[in-house]
Motif scaffolding. Structure first.
Motif: not given
Length: 306
Positions: A138, A159, A162, A164
């Motif tokens: 992210t 993140g 992580k 999207i």
């Protein structure tokens, strides 16, 4: 109740105005092609029309999201494809390095190529779409590598691993990115080990590092070239699966758009044949009303003065 001339005239004029209104409405429907030109014409049809238009607007937004998803997935697939091709070249160099006939000069040349490949792999790790880094989780505003070294801001950052997600249909979300920090860390570590082995001369098959790499290619042990290649293939297979799903969702959106447009047309579009027939009928009624009205209204002195 006594019916006066004034009452007859007023009723006739009111009926004529009503007749004009009906003809005007029918003519407006023919001009615009719509049964409803203002909410007051038919509130139910108007509300349904608003729903269908909202649905079409959402469909167009989903189509734009599909385009964005395709851009990300295509770029990711292309980058991982290049990584796979480069690792095949690395494998060739590793096999070549394990040959005892290589001279020190040969190993130096191989190391130079490995160093250049290592830098290029870092460039691929920093692949961008517009100004967004596609392998940084992210944190799309930050590259995985800066000045040839791993970006310290992203080390252990929340993140970075992580996904999207993007809406491609009602209650349907698809992740469009592929977090790549761990993958490229493993690749870079392996490339560093290969470069070190070439530099120190540990290149024979007698239990030293390069020989160990070659011996473990088939088993896929952690840290080997085979393991890294398998990781790249798994990532690319996942991207391919998502590309297929996005394509299916795109087809579903096309069908949904056609269905919604058809429903909206059936709800509010003018049926020209029926409307024209109704207009001709109304004109005939209007002419008859005018004829009757001419007999109802008495002549006055003004009529004789013309």
């Amino acid at each position: 109740m006594r019916v006066t001339q004034s009452m007859l005239s007023s009723n006739m004029l009111r009926n004529l105005n009503t007749s004009y209104g009906k003809m005007g409405k029918l003519q407006e429907q023919l001009y615009s092609g719509k049964k409803v030109n203002r909410p007051s014409d038919d509130p139910v049809v108007a509300i349904k029309g608003m729903y269908y238009r909202t649905e079409l607007d959402r469909t167009e937004q989903y189509k734009r999201n599909i385009g964005e998803a395709n851009t990300w997935l295509d770029a990711t697939d292309e980058a991982l494809g290049q990584v796979g091709d480069i690792l095949n070249r690395v494998k060739e160099l590793v096999v070549q390095a394990a040959n005892d006939t290589n001279t020190e000069d040969d190993r130096n040349k191989m190391k130079q190529e490995i160093d250049q490949i290592r830098n290029h792999l870092k460039d691929l790790a920093n692949t961008q779409i517009g100004n967004k880094y596609i392998f940084s989780g992210t944190h799309t505003d930050m590259p995985l590598y800066e000045n040839g070294v791993e970006n310290p801001v992203l080390t252990g950052a929340a993140g970075v691993d992580k996904e999207i997600e993007i809406d491609v249909f009602e209650a349907v979300r698809i992740n469009i990115n592929t977090p790549g920090q761990q993958l490229f860390q493993n690749i870079d570590s392996l490339m560093g080990d290969i470069a070190e082995a070439l530099e120190t001369g540990s290149v024979n098959n007698n239990g030293t590092y390069i020989g160990g790499l070659l011996g473990d290619l088939a088993s896929g042990s952690n840290g080997t070239l085979a393991n890294v290649q398998n990781s790249v293939l798994e990532k690319r297979a996942d991207v391919g699966a998502r590309q297929n799903r996005v394509e299916l969702m795109d087809q579903r959106l096309d069908l949904h758009k056609v269905t919604t447009t058809k429903q909206m047309s059936m709800n509010e579009d003018t049926e020209y044949a029926g409307t024209i027939t109704e207009l001709v009928t109304q004109e005939s009624i209007h002419q008859a009303a005018l004829s009757v009205g001419a007999r109802i209204i008495q002549q006055t002195l003004v009529d004789f003065m013309r």
